[in-house]
Design a protein around this motif. Structure first.
Motif, PDB file in Angstrom:
ATOM      1  N   ARG A 177       8.430 -17.172 -82.732  1.00 35.13           N
ATOM      2  CA  ARG A 177       8.016 -17.411 -84.122  1.00 35.13           C
ATOM      3  C   ARG A 177       8.141 -16.121 -84.862  1.00 35.13           C
ATOM      4  O   ARG A 177       7.495 -15.451 -85.356  1.00 35.13           O
ATOM      5  CB  ARG A 177       6.610 -17.997 -84.183  1.00 35.13           C
TER       6      ARG A 177
ATOM      7  N   PRO B 155       3.576 -26.160 -82.328  1.00 38.80           N
ATOM      8  CA  PRO B 155       4.046 -24.817 -82.706  1.00 38.80           C
ATOM      9  C   PRO B 155       3.035 -23.744 -82.325  1.00 38.80           C
ATOM     10  O   PRO B 155       1.832 -23.892 -82.538  1.00 38.80           O
ATOM     11  CB  PRO B 155       4.212 -24.912 -84.223  1.00 38.80           C
TER      12      PRO B 155
ATOM     13  N   ILE C 119      16.456 -22.592 -84.895  1.00 36.88           N
ATOM     14  CA  ILE C 119      16.349 -21.444 -84.004  1.00 36.88           C
ATOM     15  C   ILE C 119      17.735 -20.837 -83.836  1.00 36.88           C
ATOM     16  O   ILE C 119      18.728 -21.557 -83.712  1.00 36.88           O
ATOM     17  CB  ILE C 119      15.790 -21.870 -82.631  1.00 36.88           C
TER      18      ILE C 119
ATOM     19  N   SER D   7       8.420 -29.186 -76.868  1.00 37.20           N
ATOM     20  CA  SER D   7       7.486 -28.336 -77.595  1.00 37.20           C
ATOM     21  C   SER D   7       8.252 -27.090 -78.027  1.00 37.20           C
ATOM     22  O   SER D   7       9.326 -26.793 -77.491  1.00 37.20           O
ATOM     23  CB  SER D   7       6.300 -27.933 -76.712  1.00 37.20           C
ATOM     24  N   GLU D   8       7.696 -26.357 -78.966  1.00 37.81           N
ATOM     25  CA  GLU D   8       8.345 -25.113 -79.366  1.00 37.81           C
ATOM     26  C   GLU D   8       8.461 -24.167 -78.167  1.00 37.81           C
ATOM     27  O   GLU D   8       9.510 -23.552 -77.943  1.00 37.81           O
ATOM     28  CB  GLU D   8       7.562 -24.442 -80.493  1.00 37.81           C
TER      29      GLU D   8
ATOM     30  N   TYR E 109      10.593 -30.550 -82.488  1.00 37.90           N
ATOM     31  CA  TYR E 109       9.685 -30.023 -81.466  1.00 37.90           C
ATOM     32  C   TYR E 109       8.280 -29.939 -82.051  1.00 37.90           C
ATOM     33  O   TYR E 109       8.092 -29.913 -83.271  1.00 37.90           O
ATOM     34  CB  TYR E 109      10.146 -28.666 -80.918  1.00 37.90           C
TER      35      TYR E 109
ATOM     36  N   HIS F  59       6.694 -26.734 -87.891  1.00 30.52           N
ATOM     37  CA  HIS F  59       7.398 -26.978 -86.629  1.00 30.52           C
ATOM     38  C   HIS F  59       8.773 -27.593 -86.892  1.00 30.52           C
ATOM     39  O   HIS F  59       9.084 -28.018 -88.002  1.00 30.52           O
ATOM     40  CB  HIS F  59       6.590 -27.871 -85.688  1.00 30.52           C
ATOM     41  N   SER F  60       9.583 -27.626 -85.850  1.00 32.27           N
ATOM     42  CA  SER F  60      10.930 -28.210 -85.883  1.00 32.27           C
ATOM     43  C   SER F  60      11.877 -27.461 -86.810  1.00 32.27           C
ATOM     44  O   SER F  60      12.866 -28.022 -87.286  1.00 32.27           O
ATOM     45  CB  SER F  60      10.878 -29.704 -86.251  1.00 32.27           C
TER      46      SER F  60
ATOM     47  N   VAL G 223      12.963 -17.928 -84.396  1.00 29.97           N
ATOM     48  CA  VAL G 223      12.630 -19.167 -85.085  1.00 29.97           C
ATOM     49  C   VAL G 223      12.614 -18.901 -86.586  1.00 29.97           C
ATOM     50  O   VAL G 223      11.887 -18.031 -87.062  1.00 29.97           O
ATOM     51  CB  VAL G 223      11.260 -19.702 -84.629  1.00 29.97           C
TER      52      VAL G 223
END
Length: 274
Positions: free
Chosen positions: A274, A158, A255, A217-218, A155, A251-252, A235
């Motif tokens: 986050r 962020p 989760i 996307s996040e 994703y 990012h990525s 996350v």
């Protein structure tokens, strides 16, 4: 230890217990960085998140003692490097879309609903046919209240709110992938009967069912989990140096998502962005 202060790092793999000393630049999401089992940061992070959510602490697989066969869950086309080891510690069954044991997350068996303590899905949902919301909802249905969905996809964006998922084939309905002299292409018949052709398909790890259907996307991942009824979402972006887990791009990361008893989809949520 602060990764950014050094060029080398030493870590012990939480999958195979191998001690490694490598360049920090090799701690990328998809590059093999354990000299024992060949695990990547993503693979080790699955063990990190799963053990933290199940046992309260990040553990190596070997540290799950005594074994807990009462903890039952499934993986979705997961890497055998951690599945085979975890299966000796908890009741972990790997499942597949195209072979037995088969689980189609878009069409689950009602008898499985509410039976699982955990589900692991690592880089699968970007390949699921639309509507992907159904896959998120079914993941929640399979779990017991308090069970955990350990989830990864690539994703982007962020920390940016409002960035929606980009569907590569937004009108996907009746579709097939065929080959011609120019390579593979996707043929889609829309609901209104119009026919579409898509070329320059993007594959992850090979052809076939690995076709990229979308780019998350996040924010859109979090929103899908919320709509599905998950009310605790975390996350796992913080590094874990002792197990060689590091997310320099921000990012990525994996989760973890849980839901409380009797939480309906799209209900009131408690979540952590986050």
């Amino acid at each position: 230890m602060n990764f950014e202060d050094e060029s080398m790092t030493t870590f012990t793999c939480n999958i195979c217990n191998t001690s490694n000393t490598i360049e920090i630049s090799r701690l990328t999401r998809e590059e093999a960085s354990c000299n024992g089992c060949g695990s990547t940061v993503r693979m080790r992070s699955i063990v990190q998140v799963l053990t933290t959510e199940l046992f309260g602490n990040s553990l190596a697989i070997s540290e799950i003692t005594p074994p807990r066969p009462d903890i039952c869950g499934i993986g979705m086309s997961c890497w055998d490097g951690y599945v085979s080891r975890l299966a000796h510690r908890i009741a972990y069954k790997n499942t597949f879309y195209h072979q037995e044991p088969r689980v189609d997350i878009t069409n689950i068996d009602p008898a499985m609903e509410g039976t699982l303590d955990f589900i692991v899905s690592s880089d699968v949902f970007e390949h699921v046919a639309s509507p992907v919301s159904l896959a998120f909802e079914n993941a929640r249905r399979l779990l017991k209240p308090g069970g955990v969905f350990v989830f990864t996809v690539p994703y982007f964006h962020p920390g940016e709110r409002g960035v929606i998922t980009t569907e590569n084939f937004p009108d996907l309905h009746e579709w097939t992938i065929t080959e011609n002299e120019n390579g593979p292409h996707l043929r889609n018949v829309k609901k209104n009967g119009d026919i579409q052709y898509f070329h320059d398909l993007v594959y992850h790890g090979g052809p076939g069912t690995t076709i990229e259907m979308r780019r998350f996307s996040e924010w859109s991942v979090i929103e899908e989990l919320k709509k599905a009824g998950f009310d605790e979402i975390k996350v796992y972006l913080d590094p874990e140096p002792n197990h060689g887990i590091y997310w320099p791009l921000g990012h990525s990361a994996p989760i973890a998502a849980k839901f409380s008893k009797d939480t309906p989809p799209a209900g009131k949520k408690k979540w952590f962005f986050r």
